[in-house]
Design an enzyme around this catalytic site. Structure first.
Site, mmCIF file in Angstrom:
data_model
loop_
_atom_site.group_PDB
_atom_site.id
_atom_site.type_symbol
_atom_site.label_atom_id
_atom_site.label_comp_id
_atom_site.label_asym_id
_atom_site.label_seq_id
_atom_site.Cartn_x
_atom_site.Cartn_y
_atom_site.Cartn_z
ATOM 1 N N VAL A 61 27.252 34.986 33.894
ATOM 2 C CA VAL A 61 27.816 35.876 32.751
ATOM 3 C C VAL A 61 27.490 35.344 31.582
ATOM 4 O O VAL A 61 27.446 35.960 30.579
ATOM 5 C CB VAL A 61 29.293 36.268 33.069
ATOM 6 C CG1 VAL A 61 29.390 37.106 34.090
ATOM 7 C CG2 VAL A 61 30.217 35.031 33.074
ATOM 8 N N SER A 139 44.915 37.292 31.069
ATOM 9 C CA SER A 139 45.917 36.620 31.861
ATOM 10 C C SER A 139 47.269 36.556 31.343
ATOM 11 O O SER A 139 47.115 36.739 30.004
ATOM 12 C CB SER A 139 45.186 35.006 32.232
ATOM 13 O OG SER A 139 46.233 34.159 32.739
ATOM 14 N N TYR A 152 41.618 27.173 29.211
ATOM 15 C CA TYR A 152 42.223 28.317 29.626
ATOM 16 C C TYR A 152 42.940 29.429 29.086
ATOM 17 O O TYR A 152 42.538 30.561 28.781
ATOM 18 C CB TYR A 152 42.510 28.209 30.988
ATOM 19 C CG TYR A 152 42.800 29.454 31.942
ATOM 20 C CD1 TYR A 152 41.756 30.153 32.780
ATOM 21 C CD2 TYR A 152 44.018 30.173 32.099
ATOM 22 C CE1 TYR A 152 41.595 31.035 33.328
ATOM 23 C CE2 TYR A 152 44.193 31.393 32.815
ATOM 24 C CZ TYR A 152 42.908 31.659 33.689
ATOM 25 O OH TYR A 152 43.024 32.935 34.606
ATOM 26 N N ALA A 154 43.251 29.342 25.642
ATOM 27 C CA ALA A 154 42.648 29.752 24.389
ATOM 28 C C ALA A 154 41.594 31.062 24.896
ATOM 29 O O ALA A 154 41.266 31.904 24.078
ATOM 30 C CB ALA A 154 41.814 28.507 23.959
ATOM 31 N N SER A 155 40.995 30.630 25.910
ATOM 32 C CA SER A 155 39.807 31.817 26.411
ATOM 33 C C SER A 155 40.545 33.192 26.742
ATOM 34 O O SER A 155 39.907 34.113 26.432
ATOM 35 C CB SER A 155 38.866 31.073 27.469
ATOM 36 O OG SER A 155 39.711 31.090 28.835
ATOM 37 N N ILE A 185 48.354 35.405 41.156
ATOM 38 C CA ILE A 185 47.505 36.242 42.230
ATOM 39 C C ILE A 185 46.742 35.389 43.208
ATOM 40 O O ILE A 185 46.339 34.491 43.043
ATOM 41 C CB ILE A 185 46.431 37.355 41.598
ATOM 42 C CG1 ILE A 185 47.282 37.940 40.228
ATOM 43 C CG2 ILE A 185 46.197 38.335 42.725
ATOM 44 C CD1 ILE A 185 48.288 38.883 40.594
#
Length: 260
Positions: A61, A139, A152, A154-155, A185
């Site tokens: 991606v 998230s 994670y 921050a993204s 999950i």
């Protein structure tokens, strides 16, 4: 009722976990589903219902040209792209003093830049047809911070705000954009994280008010709502699906009161 009949959906990260569950749900509701993923999966088409028009492409991606090529192929084949769902992502990070630049770049490039490139690949077509539903997978860690989750968090926080910006910029052209913010999950990505720190699984589980981790299909149900006309007046929203994890803190009082 086939709520996505005659719709064309593009899903990144579609080979497993949340992306696969969404592909299966969309296909079951009548959509043609094109998936992309960094990994191959020979049984993918059969898993999403066996329609020969459904296909899984191998894709990184972070490769904008490859994303655009796949989107252009869909436009050539079907004349439209109705739904984009961005489920490709990685879960990694650490406190800043323990995190090198390469690790930071990998997480941000896949989770945030990959989402940007996915949207960029389809947005011209959605503008031309004056319709489209974009669903990003963010998230709960993009809403609330988590220990050791700098890159994670921050993204995913970036994904939440990018989704709002898309809703603002393109709403008058009939394009909706919403983020789903899953909690914990049961996916291969979560398993890889929990395997590295099993002592935290039980502690995290105590903070989930429904008393269990979520299932990919439960995120797919939310994704179906946001893709369908059932959510025709919903845009710019961040839908938390976390079993109550972010509702507030638990300190053992409900146990003391006999409510479990």
């Amino acid at each position: 009722m086939a709520r996505l009949q005659n719709k064309v959906a593009l899903i990144t990260g579609a080979a497993s976990g949340i992306g696969l569950a969404c592909a299966q749900r969309y296909a079951s509701e009548g959509a043609v589903v094109i998936g992309t993923d960094i990994q191959d999966r020979e049984d993918w088409c059969s898993l999403v219902g066996g329609d020969p028009e459904n296909a899984l492409y191998k894709l990184d991606v972070t490769d904008g040209a490859a994303q655009k090529a796949i989107a252009d192929d869909l436009i050539t084949r079907f004349g439209r792209i109705d739904i984009l769902l961005t489920a490709a992502g990685v879960g990694a990070g650490g406190p800043i003093n323990m995190l090198d630049e390469d690790a930071w770049d990998k997480v941000v490039d896949i989770n945030l830049k990959g989402t940007f490139l996915s949207i960029k690949a389809v947005i011209d077509q959605m503008m031309a047809q004056r319709s489209g539903s974009i669903i990003t997978i963010a998230s709960v860690e993009g809403i609330n911070g988590t220990e050791g989750g700098s890159a994670y968090n921050a993204s995913k926080g970036g994904v939440v705000l990018l989704s709002k910006n898309v809703a603002i910029d393109y709403g008058r052209l009939g394009i909706r954009c919403n983020a789903i913010c899953p909690g914990f999950i049961e996916t291969p990505m979560l398993e890889s994280v929990m395997d590295a720190m099993p002592e935290f699984r039980a502690d995290i589980g105590k903070q989930v008010k429904l008393g269990r981790f979520g299932r990919p299909g439960e995120i797919a149900s939310a994704a179906l709502f946001l893709a369908s006309e059932d959510s025709s007046y919903v845009t710019g929203h961040s839908l938390v699906v976390d079993g109550g994890y972010t509702a507030g803190h638990s300190h053992g009082i409900v146990e003391m009161l006999g409510l479990v």
